[in-house]
Design a protein around this motif. Structure first.
Motif, short mmCIF file in Angstrom:
data_model
loop_
_atom_site.label_atom_id
_atom_site.label_comp_id
_atom_site.label_asym_id
_atom_site.label_seq_id
_atom_site.Cartn_x
_atom_site.Cartn_y
_atom_site.Cartn_z
N ARG A 154 48.32 41.26 59.98
CA ARG A 154 47.30 40.27 59.60
C ARG A 154 46.24 40.89 58.69
O ARG A 154 45.77 40.25 57.74
N VAL A 155 45.86 42.13 58.98
CA VAL A 155 44.84 42.78 58.16
C VAL A 155 45.37 43.05 56.76
O VAL A 155 44.65 42.85 55.77
N PHE A 156 46.61 43.48 56.64
CA PHE A 156 47.19 43.82 55.34
C PHE A 156 48.12 42.71 54.83
O PHE A 156 49.07 42.98 54.11
N GLU A 157 47.81 41.50 55.20
CA GLU A 157 48.62 40.36 54.79
C GLU A 157 48.67 40.24 53.27
O GLU A 157 47.67 40.40 52.57
N ASP A 158 49.90 39.97 52.75
CA ASP A 158 50.14 39.81 51.32
C ASP A 158 49.79 41.06 50.51
O ASP A 158 49.34 40.98 49.37
N THR A 159 49.97 42.23 51.12
CA THR A 159 49.82 43.48 50.40
C THR A 159 51.12 44.27 50.54
O THR A 159 52.01 43.91 51.31
N LYS A 160 51.22 45.37 49.81
CA LYS A 160 52.43 46.18 49.86
C LYS A 160 52.57 46.95 51.17
O LYS A 160 53.61 47.56 51.42
N LEU A 161 51.53 46.93 52.01
CA LEU A 161 51.56 47.70 53.25
C LEU A 161 51.81 46.83 54.48
O LEU A 161 51.82 47.34 55.60
#
Length: 507
Positions: free
Chosen positions: A492-499
């Motif tokens: 949830r924190v890194f949603e829609d990122t490469k991580l």
């Protein structure tokens, strides 16, 4: 220029980091309900602390008899008298071969033959076709059911007490109570584990489980710690036994000091106080409300519970998702992947060729009403009351396989770090407690058994059927994700990122 730079830094930190942490951590909750949930989940631990702190208020005349010799004898006859403790107390060498004989018999029968017989009966006689400890190991830990490593892991849980005995004896070698073995650096290292990590390791384990694993796993961890500690303090009160420092200080035949007015003693931690120039440890143990609470060792039980959750829940990188660009939710339809076909359904986009590694991958084991509650051997016919229903894996993201397999992700992709930390902390804690003369091997072993029993209980009745099964049902599109709990906190924190993939145990 500097003001614009500072404003930009503020926007990045607040907008991209703090806001993501806030939203990802709360996940449709608020600042009032989150602490309430935390207090509820860890309430049993608070109850244990309250009982321990107020144990001294129990009237002495209703307390049970103190068994000052029991742990000493059980330690030597179950594990072997490698320190020459029997000779030191009785001046006879004839005890040593008997302690070796009884320890070999105990290990062979109770830690090898009986557990392996149970394992053979369950998996080869009753022909159970799934991992009793990890119902969906072919999803969380392996790419499919045909992985050869999967079969070998089925007997490991049954042999955990045996492995514990072996490593306890190894740690015992380096913890001998002689002046030649004592050193300032050893005192400090053991103090770090016995005092500092005993308090912080469960917290760090809970943080790891909260960030990297499905919602509800932390609750099971807290429940396991609370129940085992309640069982432990109850045993301390009903079956009090003397710690090793008591025998080393007063002797096995002493009766004068075997009473509830006896003050506690910091044992090896006294040497740490001398190094630090304080009386913190000495004063703290003098005021201990339970002096004869050696068995079980809650230091061992808590360390072993951390070890169990770190070992069983840490998952390796399985490479289920292939190359692609993570779509924005506003621009692309949800991504699904079907078990029965390697074709990907992504709305109208054919550019993300996602597929499964095996034909039998990603099956959800659905339990019948009696499947999760009946544990008798007669009911272990797997195919009779359990069925594998193929599911459709909902992909919340698509990641670049080349990026995910870079060398600096290697230690994480193989789940080496959490497992290494779990094993290291456990062995470190065992050595520290024996080196500081606070626990026998027997105390530590009983702590292991308490932790293992509670873990099996919580795993079978709560973690697997009520946490992991519903979460997999969400990820396999069998129930709707109405509370956004198909993602872990890290996802949830890194949603829609490469991580985002990094925090997904199914990746």
């Amino acid at each position: 220029m500097s003001a614009r730079f500072l404003r930009g830094c503020y926007n990045v930190v607040f907008g991209c980091v703090i806001k993501r942490l806030y939203r990802g951590g709360l996940n449709q909750r608020n600042l009032l309900t989150l602490p309430l949930n935390f207090f509820t989940n860890f309430s049993i631990i608070f109850i244990w602390l309250m009982i321990f702190k107020n144990a001294g208020l129990i009237p002495i005349d209703i307390r049970p008899k103190i068994h000052s010799k029991a742990a000493f004898y059980l330690d030597n006859y179950m594990f072997g008298d490698f320190w020459g403790e029997m000779y030191a107390q009785f001046g006879k060498t004839s005890y040593f071969p008997w302690t070796i004989f009884t320890s070999v018999v105990f290990t062979s029968i109770f830690l090898l033959l009986i557990p392996l017989a149970i394992w053979y009966y369950i998996y080869y006689v009753k022909k159970l076709d799934y991992n009793l400890m990890e119902w969906n190991d072919h999803i969380f830990h392996f790419s499919n059911k045909s992985n050869p490593k999967r079969v070998r892991t089925l007997c490991i849980p049954f042999l955990l007490p045996f492995f514990a005995l072996v490593f306890l004896n190894i740690m015992h070698i380096f913890a001998k109570q002689t002046e030649e073995n004592f050193a300032n650096w050893k005192d400090f290292v053991s103090w770090v584990s016995y005092v500092i990590l005993h308090l912080t390791a469960p917290i760090l384990t809970a943080v790891y489980l909260y960030v990297f694993h499905p919602p509800g796993v932390v609750k099971c961890f807290a429940l396991s710690l609370g129940i085992q500690n309640l069982m432990g303090v109850t045993t301390h009160l009903l079956l009090p036994m003397a710690p090793p420092w008591f025998i080393h200080m007063y002797g096995i035949t002493d009766t004068e000091h075997v009473n509830y007015t006896q003050e506690g003693y910091a044992a090896g931690l006294v040497r740490v106080d001398k190094q630090l120039g304080t009386h913190l440890n000495t004063s703290g143990f003098h005021m201990s409300p339970i002096v004869f609470g050696a068995v079980p060792s809650l230091h061992s039980a808590m360390a072993f519970q951390c070890f169990l959750f770190l070992i069983t829940r840490s998952a390796t990188y399985k490479g289920r998702m292939r190359n692609g660009i993570s779509p924005s939710r506003k621009e692309a339809a949800p991504i699904f992947i079907s078990e029965s076909s390697e074709e990907t359904e992504i709305g109208s986009s054919p550019e993300l060729p996602l597929g499964l590694a095996g034909d039998d991958e990603l099956e959800l084991r659905i339990l019948g009403p009696e499947g999760s509650t009946n544990s008798s051997c007669e009911e272990l016919e797997a195919t009779a009351d359990r069925c594998d229903a193929p599911g459709t894996l909902a992909l919340y993201y698509v990641h670049d396989a080349e990026f995910c397999t870079r060398w600096y992700f290697g230690i994480f992709n193989r789940a080496i770090l959490p497992r290494l930390l779990g094993i290291s902390f456990l062995l470190w804690q065992w050595w520290s407690t024996m080196y500081l003369d606070h626990h026998y091997r027997f105390d530590l072993f009983v702590g292991v058994l308490y932790a293992l029993f509670v873990h099996i209980l919580i795993n079978h009745y709560v973690l697997q059927p009520k946490v992991l099964q519903p979460w997999l049902a969400v990820r396999l599109q069998q129930i709707p994700d109405t509370r956004n709990e198909g993602r872990t906190m890290g996802m949830r924190v890194f949603e829609d990122t490469k991580l985002e993939w990094f925090f997904d145990p199914l990746a």
